[in-house]
Scaffold this active site. Structure first.
Site, short mmCIF file in Angstrom:
data_model
loop_
_atom_site.label_atom_id
_atom_site.label_comp_id
_atom_site.label_asym_id
_atom_site.label_seq_id
_atom_site.Cartn_x
_atom_site.Cartn_y
_atom_site.Cartn_z
N GLY A 52 65.35 91.55 46.09
CA GLY A 52 66.08 92.04 44.93
C GLY A 52 67.44 92.65 45.27
O GLY A 52 68.19 92.13 46.11
N TYR A 53 67.74 93.76 44.61
CA TYR A 53 69.04 94.39 44.75
C TYR A 53 69.29 94.93 46.16
O TYR A 53 70.43 94.99 46.61
CB TYR A 53 69.21 95.50 43.70
N GLU A 75 56.45 95.45 53.48
CA GLU A 75 55.98 94.10 53.18
C GLU A 75 54.70 93.81 53.95
O GLU A 75 54.48 94.37 55.03
CB GLU A 75 57.06 93.07 53.56
N ALA A 112 58.59 103.96 53.39
CA ALA A 112 59.84 104.74 53.43
C ALA A 112 59.65 106.16 52.91
O ALA A 112 60.47 107.02 53.20
CB ALA A 112 60.90 104.04 52.58
N ALA A 140 61.67 100.13 44.89
CA ALA A 140 60.91 100.01 43.64
C ALA A 140 59.46 99.95 44.07
O ALA A 140 59.05 99.01 44.74
CB ALA A 140 61.31 98.75 42.88
N TYR A 235 61.72 101.72 28.56
CA TYR A 235 62.51 101.92 29.77
C TYR A 235 63.30 103.23 29.72
O TYR A 235 62.85 104.24 30.23
CB TYR A 235 63.42 100.69 30.06
N LYS A 244 64.49 107.95 36.32
CA LYS A 244 65.90 107.61 36.61
C LYS A 244 66.82 108.79 36.32
O LYS A 244 67.83 108.97 36.98
CB LYS A 244 66.33 106.36 35.82
N LEU A 274 67.41 91.79 35.70
CA LEU A 274 67.24 90.52 36.39
C LEU A 274 65.80 90.32 36.81
O LEU A 274 65.05 91.29 36.94
CB LEU A 274 68.11 90.50 37.65
P1 NAD Z 1 62.27 94.74 44.32
O1 NAD Z 1 60.83 94.83 43.98
O2 NAD Z 1 62.88 93.39 44.45
O3 NAD Z 1 62.58 95.51 45.71
C1 NAD Z 1 61.94 96.67 46.08
C2 NAD Z 1 62.19 96.97 47.55
O4 NAD Z 1 61.56 98.23 47.86
C3 NAD Z 1 61.58 95.94 48.53
O5 NAD Z 1 62.46 95.81 49.65
C4 NAD Z 1 60.29 96.62 48.98
O6 NAD Z 1 59.82 96.20 50.27
C5 NAD Z 1 60.75 98.05 49.02
N1 NAD Z 1 59.67 99.04 48.97
C6 NAD Z 1 58.78 99.26 47.96
N2 NAD Z 1 57.95 100.28 48.30
C7 NAD Z 1 58.34 100.70 49.52
C8 NAD Z 1 57.90 101.74 50.40
N3 NAD Z 1 56.90 102.57 50.07
N4 NAD Z 1 58.51 101.86 51.60
C9 NAD Z 1 59.54 101.03 51.96
N5 NAD Z 1 60.01 100.07 51.16
C10 NAD Z 1 59.43 99.92 49.96
O7 NAD Z 1 63.03 95.64 43.23
P2 NAD Z 1 64.46 95.60 42.56
O8 NAD Z 1 64.31 95.10 41.18
O9 NAD Z 1 65.49 95.02 43.44
O10 NAD Z 1 64.70 97.17 42.40
C11 NAD Z 1 65.50 97.93 43.28
C12 NAD Z 1 66.19 99.03 42.49
O11 NAD Z 1 67.04 98.42 41.52
C13 NAD Z 1 65.21 99.92 41.70
O12 NAD Z 1 65.69 101.24 41.73
C14 NAD Z 1 65.31 99.36 40.30
O13 NAD Z 1 64.97 100.30 39.31
C15 NAD Z 1 66.78 99.00 40.26
N6 NAD Z 1 67.15 98.05 39.19
C16 NAD Z 1 66.48 96.89 38.99
C17 NAD Z 1 66.83 96.07 37.93
C18 NAD Z 1 66.10 94.78 37.66
O14 NAD Z 1 66.25 94.25 36.55
N7 NAD Z 1 65.38 94.23 38.58
C19 NAD Z 1 67.92 96.39 37.11
C20 NAD Z 1 68.62 97.57 37.37
C21 NAD Z 1 68.22 98.40 38.41
#
Ligand code: NAD
Length: 395
Positions: A52-53, A75, A112, A140, A235, A244, A274
């Site tokens: 993701g992000y 993972e 983490a 996340a 949300y 948030k 996304l």
């Molecule tokens: P994602 O599920 O794709 O990625 C989550 C990441 O966190 C992964 O790398 C995962 O391995 C890691 N992770 C989860 N638990 C963990 C832990 N305990 N220790 C270490 N790593 C851990 O999620 P995403 O959608 O990319 O979300 C990332 C951020 O972006 C979040 O804060 C989310 O709220 C924000 N965001 C997401 C969206 C969306 O639509 N997807 C939109 C705006 C903001």
């Protein structure tokens, strides 16, 4: 083994190693195609770096400005005859590509939220990369074991105060239905804030500061979402929204910390909705995303994670720019999503969508294709009928 997708509700329980690597390579190619990001980061810690992000941030830092990166993620590795979670394969692909380009890339797979992983990260930075100039916080997670109390908090995606009824879609089966979600109780609200709020980000930044691993002027960014009124109950005004808000509180504290450290700063970037593993678990949101994709693709303004983060770095953080902030001090790369004409079109389609017209009224096909790509399926140039070895180790 021949690896095919096995979708179970909002997860896919298999992932394709070559597919994940090829998907990551598409993101790398995109960042390279946009040219170097002037004044970009050189030493970057990404917490939540594997999908993701967070993965998009890592790729943008590495291939946009030649940064060395330490990636933290959680993972499930592969085993003999069993695929890993996609972030494992993504991270293998990224690490190989970054090192082939002569860039430093190291990984820590573990929780983490724990003191142990923070300690490992600090030791690793001390030994190799030195003080970082950018920290991306992109976790996340559905749960967090608190490092001080030992309590495990589970986050919930629920409204606050009143129950909420709206349309939702089962993206796998293509069924549109009504979902009614009862409001969270006080304990559930507190738990969600404990998991997705800002305390852990502050713990990371304080630990890095105490270890003198923040370069002068270092910046830190965490990601948030606001979205349109149709999703607010679940949300923005729901349990996740309260978490948030706490992330924004933490941003202000971290900003003060970084200002004293050679004039750095911390802020929240509000990103576009996304398809990611995190967002696919939220009720109502996948239907909104399917409609949004259709409208933004037609308008020529659709972006994925990599386009969003490349734009964040190139037009707000670096290239001689400073972040353009909204009234609450946040960067808004959800600006194209929130344009009035885009949101008016969403509001127009929303009440009309049914199971029967889902394919015509929304981009459910684009949603599904992006969803499968998260797991490395449906990526151009990958032979999915070929035998492949699921068991891979991080280089
Ligand atoms: P994602 O599920 O794709 O990625 C989550 C990441 O966190 C992964 O790398 C995962 O391995 C890691 N992770 C989860 N638990 C963990 C832990 N305990 N220790 C270490 N790593 C851990 O999620 P995403 O959608 O990319 O979300 C990332 C951020 O972006 C979040 O804060 C989310 O709220 C924000 N965001 C997401 C969206 C969306 O639509 N997807 C939109 C705006 C903001």
């Amino acid at each position: 083994m021949i690896i095919k997708p096995k979708v179970r509700g909002f997860v896919c329980v298999t992932a394709h190693p070559e597919g994940c690597a090829a998907h990551g390579q598409e993101w790398i190619d995109y960042v390279k195609s946009k040219g170097p990001i002037k004044g970009g980061p050189k030493k970057v810690l990404v917490i939540g770096a594997s999908t993701g992000y967070g993965l998009a941030s890592r790729i943008t830092a590495a291939f946009g400005s030649g940064a060395g990166t330490l990636g933290i993620f959680y993972e499930r590795p592969s085993e003999e005859g069993r695929t890993a979670t996609p972030g494992w394969y993504n991270s293998i692909g990224f690490t190989q590509a970054a090192r082939a380009a002569g860039l430093y890339a190291e990984n820590i797979n573990g929780d983490a939220f724990s003191d142990d992983i923070k300690r490992q990260a600090i030791e690793r930075l001390r030994a190799d990369l030195g003080p970082v100039d950018l920290v991306i916080y992109s976790l996340a997670s559905p749960r967090r074991t608190h490092p001080r109390t030992g309590a495990t908090h589970k986050s919930v995606l629920k409204p606050v105060g009143v129950s909420y009824t709206n349309k939702t879609v089962d993206t796998d089966k293509g069924l549109v239905s009504e979902v009614k979600i009862e409001p969270a109780n006080d304990a559930e609200i507190a738990d969600t804030v404990a998991v997705m709020g800002g305390e852990d980000w502050e713990m990371w930044m304080n630990a890095l500061s105490e270890a003198k691993l923040l370069a002068p002027g270092a910046q830190s960014v965490a990601y948030s979402y606001i979205g349109p009124e149709v999703t607010w109950a679940i949300y923005k005004n729901g349990t996740i929204g309260l978490a948030k808000n706490d992330l924004e509180r933490a941003a202000r504290n971290i900003d003060s910390l970084l200002k004293l450290n050679g004039g750095g700063r911390a802020f929240i970037s509000v990103n576009k909705a996304l398809v990611t593993q995190a967002s696919s678990a939220i009720p109502v949101v996948p239907l909104y995303i399917s409609i949004l994709y259709k409208i933004m693709k037609a308008a020529g303004t659709h972006e994925g994670c990599i386009e969003q983060i490349q734009r964040l770095f190139a037009t707000h953080l670096y290239n001689g720019n400073t972040p353009k902030l909204d009234e609450a001090g946040r960067v808004r790369i959800d600006d194209w999503e929130m344009r009035p004409e885009i949101q008016a079109a969403v509001r127009d389609i929303w009440p009309r969508v049914t199971t029967e017209n889902l394919a015509a009224e929304t981009d459910i096909a684009g949603y599904r294709s992006d969803f499968l790509k998260l797991f490395g399926f449906g990526v151009n140039g990958v032979n999915y009928d070929a035998e492949t070895e699921p068991h891979r180790t991080l280089p």
